[in-house]
Design a protein around this motif. Structure first.
Motif, short mmCIF file in Angstrom:
data_model
loop_
_atom_site.label_atom_id
_atom_site.label_comp_id
_atom_site.label_asym_id
_atom_site.label_seq_id
_atom_site.Cartn_x
_atom_site.Cartn_y
_atom_site.Cartn_z
N GLU A 76 6.14 -11.71 0.84
CA GLU A 76 6.12 -11.77 2.23
C GLU A 76 5.31 -10.53 2.85
O GLU A 76 5.60 -9.32 2.22
N GLY A 77 4.31 -10.85 3.64
CA GLY A 77 3.53 -9.31 4.04
C GLY A 77 2.03 -10.15 4.77
O GLY A 77 1.84 -11.36 4.86
N THR B 80 -1.66 -13.85 5.59
CA THR B 80 -0.43 -13.37 6.08
C THR B 80 0.36 -14.41 5.32
O THR B 80 0.11 -15.71 5.23
N HIS C 82 4.62 -15.81 4.63
CA HIS C 82 5.94 -15.85 5.43
C HIS C 82 6.74 -17.07 4.74
O HIS C 82 6.22 -18.02 4.31
N GLN D 148 3.64 -4.95 3.35
CA GLN D 148 4.45 -5.77 2.65
C GLN D 148 5.97 -5.81 3.27
O GLN D 148 6.54 -4.86 3.46
N HIS D 149 6.57 -7.14 3.44
CA HIS D 149 7.69 -7.39 4.10
C HIS D 149 8.94 -7.28 3.00
O HIS D 149 9.78 -6.76 3.23
N ASN D 150 8.47 -8.22 2.12
CA ASN D 150 9.52 -8.37 1.09
C ASN D 150 8.78 -9.02 -0.37
O ASN D 150 7.96 -9.59 -0.10
#
Length: 597
Positions: free
Chosen positions: A19-20, A39, A41, A593-595
């Motif tokens: 995710e990112g 992106t 998600h 990066q989110h996760n």
């Protein structure tokens, strides 16, 4: 289908695993700008979606001396959407939809005699593509089944100054539309048992339509038709106009199906496999060709006429293969394989209309001119399947605790009826596909990656290919023993990277790299009378790395090496496409990066 050299798998980042957001920008020589963004998600634990887009603009590197403007400018862009869904542990659904557009100027084709790029009529290319791929998998106890469905659409248009000279001989506008649908169903075993298997069925349908009008202009009418007619008959035709159109309209539907099976058996350190595929394909060509000729010839007159017809071809082939792997340990193994390769035949209408040869010949025959050879439509347009036996032995190796690893391969390929693009002799207007009798290719490849010091990484690769005609006659020429065109004898690459650790919050490290790549010699024709000598391109880069991205300054073709990458002939003249000169650039990447799992 039609993969003599094997299949390439392209993997894209999964939104279920990452995710990112990723951003990239690059500016380089030739006023070249590249932008990209993606992106990823995961709206729910079992659903992932990603979106990506790209854009490119470049002014080009080569100038058409006739117009004074660059001829290799380019604009392109595209987008991709991927959706993944795993409703439970057994089912998975993955769909990727991609769209692309390309607009290009003409081509940097330089005369082999003068080295100049100079042509007077417009050249350009545009393409629009749409592709969708859907994969559905179901995993049961001990086996799994997958359905892979794809649709491809392509719409392109190419405009050529077909003689690539300052004079006005003729131009070509080729517009082509392709629709393709494929379906592959594969059932395979699961687990770590001694015996494994897979069975599958494949089918495809493709429909291609193409329009390829050729416009003869004043110099073409005078030198390619009128001069030839006068040479053979003593009479000179007089055209009502200084333009003559030769139109060609094609419809080329094709469909095929295949069944295949492969078994794998593990016996101690040995992994054995054998497979068989039966492949069927049928293709049809419907053509309508016409000319608006209007000329007086002696006491007669030649007026517009049309040629039309339909051709069919069917192909059936059995394709066996076998392989053995001996596992020495986790990082080292030896392997050997033998497989029959196959590339279906068909009707070549790409880039230049082969039916044009027949139509032009018909014009000349109406003037009482009979060429040294008569062009039969089926013989000119159709070509036979290409078949080969491929033998390979090699090794994967790793030692020094994995700091040095690589692979080595030796191969030998016997090919019958190899499909070659050739340029007919004399002042003809196109090119056509033909089949060489027999060819042989043998050689080897070696690649090594080594961590030679704490921060120094080295990658080396080398390939040698000796590809020759064993049996090939064209007209009165015997090319047995000659090297196959476009097959480089040597390919080599070396990359060295040294990392300097900084360890700051704003800068993790600096990577210095140098690289060199060499190719050649490359024979450009069957007679081996024209070639590209071995050439090497050097490059260097410095990259600043941080946890959220990097900034790279780089240079390609540092020594400004002059080289050519393509060769062709038109009305007896030879042309070469130049490789790019020295390029400088800067590339920025950002990774938010989110996760990550």
């Amino acid at each position: 289908r039609n993969t003599m050299g094997g299949v390439m798998n392209i993997y894209t980042l999964s939104p279920l695993a990452y995710e990112g957001t990723r951003l990239g920008a690059e500016y380089a020589s030739g006023n070249t700008l590249r932008l990209r963004a993606s992106t990823y998600h995961r709206p729910s634990p079992r659903t992932g979606v990603s979106l990506a887009a790209r854009f490119m603009h470049g002014d080009g590197f080569f100038t058409n001396e006739y117009t004074g403007r660059t001829c290799d400018w380019e604009r392109s862009g595209g987008a991709r959407m991927r959706l993944q869904f795993r409703p439970d542990e057994r089912w998975s659904i993955d769909n990727t939809l991609a769209f692309g557009m390309l607009r290009q100027g003409g081509y940097p084709y330089a005369s082999a005699a003068t080295g100049r790029i100079a042509y007077n009529d417009p050249c350009g290319y545009r393409r629009t593509t749409l592709n969708d791929g859907l994969t559905i998998r179901y995993a049961a106890d001990g086996w799994e089944i997958a359905s892979i469905t794809s649709y491809q659409y392509s719409d392109d248009r190419m405009t050529l100054d077909q003689d690539f000279l300052p004079e006005s001989y003729f131009t070509l506008t080729q517009a082509k539309q392709d629709h393709g649908l494929t379906e592959d169903i594969v059932v395979r075993s699961r687990g770590e048992g001694r015996y494994g298997w897979l069975v599958g069925a494949f089918g495809f349908y493709r429909h291609r339509s193409m329009q390829a009008p050729v416009l003869f202009k004043e110099d073409g009418l005078e030198h390619l038709i009128a001069d030839k007619a006068e040479q053979y008959t003593g009479l000179r035709p007089h055209f009502a106009s200084d333009r003559m159109a030769l139109d060609s309209d094609f419809r080329n539907p094709a469909w095929g199906a295949a069944l295949y099976h492969e078994s794998q058996l593990r016996l101690g350190r040995f992994d054995l496999s054998a497979g068989l595929r039966i492949d069927y394909e049928r293709t049809r060509l419907c053509y309508l060709s016409s000319t608006d000729i209007d000329c007086t010839f002696g006491d007669g007159r030649i007026t517009p006429f049309t040629e039309r017809g339909t051709l069919h071809k069917s192909f059936v082939q059995l394709l066996p293969k076998a392989a053995a792997v001996y596992r020495i340990d986790d990082g080292n193994s030896l392997y050997a394989s033998v497989a029959k390769g196959y590339k279906a035949g068909g009707f070549n209408t790409q880039m230049f209309s082969d039916v044009l040869e027949v139509l032009q010949n018909s014009v000349m025959e109406r003037m009482g001119v009979y060429w040294n050879r008569h062009y039969d439509i089926d013989r000119v347009v159709a070509y036979k399947p290409e078949k080969s036996w491929n033998f390979e032995v090699g090794s994967h190796f790793a030692f020094a605790d994995g700091r040095i690893r690589g692979e080595a391969t030796l191969f030998y390929i016997l090919c019958r009826d190899q499909q070659l693009t050739v340029f007919p002799e004399g002042q003809t207007t196109g090119r056509m596909m033909t089949n060489a009798g027999r060819t042989r290719s043998r050689g080897g490849e070696l690649s090594v990656q080594a961590l030679v010091a704490h921060r120094l990484d080295l990658r080396l690769s080398y390939g040698f290919t000796h590809a020759t005609f064993a049996e090939f006659r064209s007209g009165n020429a015997d090319y047995a023993g000659k090297r196959i065109p476009y097959a480089p004898r040597h390919t080599a690459a070396a990359v060295a990277e040294y990392t300097v650790s900084v360890g700051r919050s704003w800068l993790d490290g600096i990577v210095l790299s140098v690289d060199g790549r060499g190719v050649g010699p490359i024979e450009w024709n069957e007679a081996n009378s024209l070639r590209q000598k071995f050439y090497a391109l050097a490059g260097c880069a410095i990259r600043f790395e941080q946890r959220h991205g990097s900034l790279s300054l780089w240079c390609r073709n540092l020594t400004q090496t002059r080289y050519d990458v393509f060769y062709f002939e038109s009305i007896g003249n030879a042309f070469l496409q130049r490789g790019r000169p020295r390029e400088w650039g800067v590339t920025l990447t950002i990774n938010l990066q989110h996760n990550e799992r």
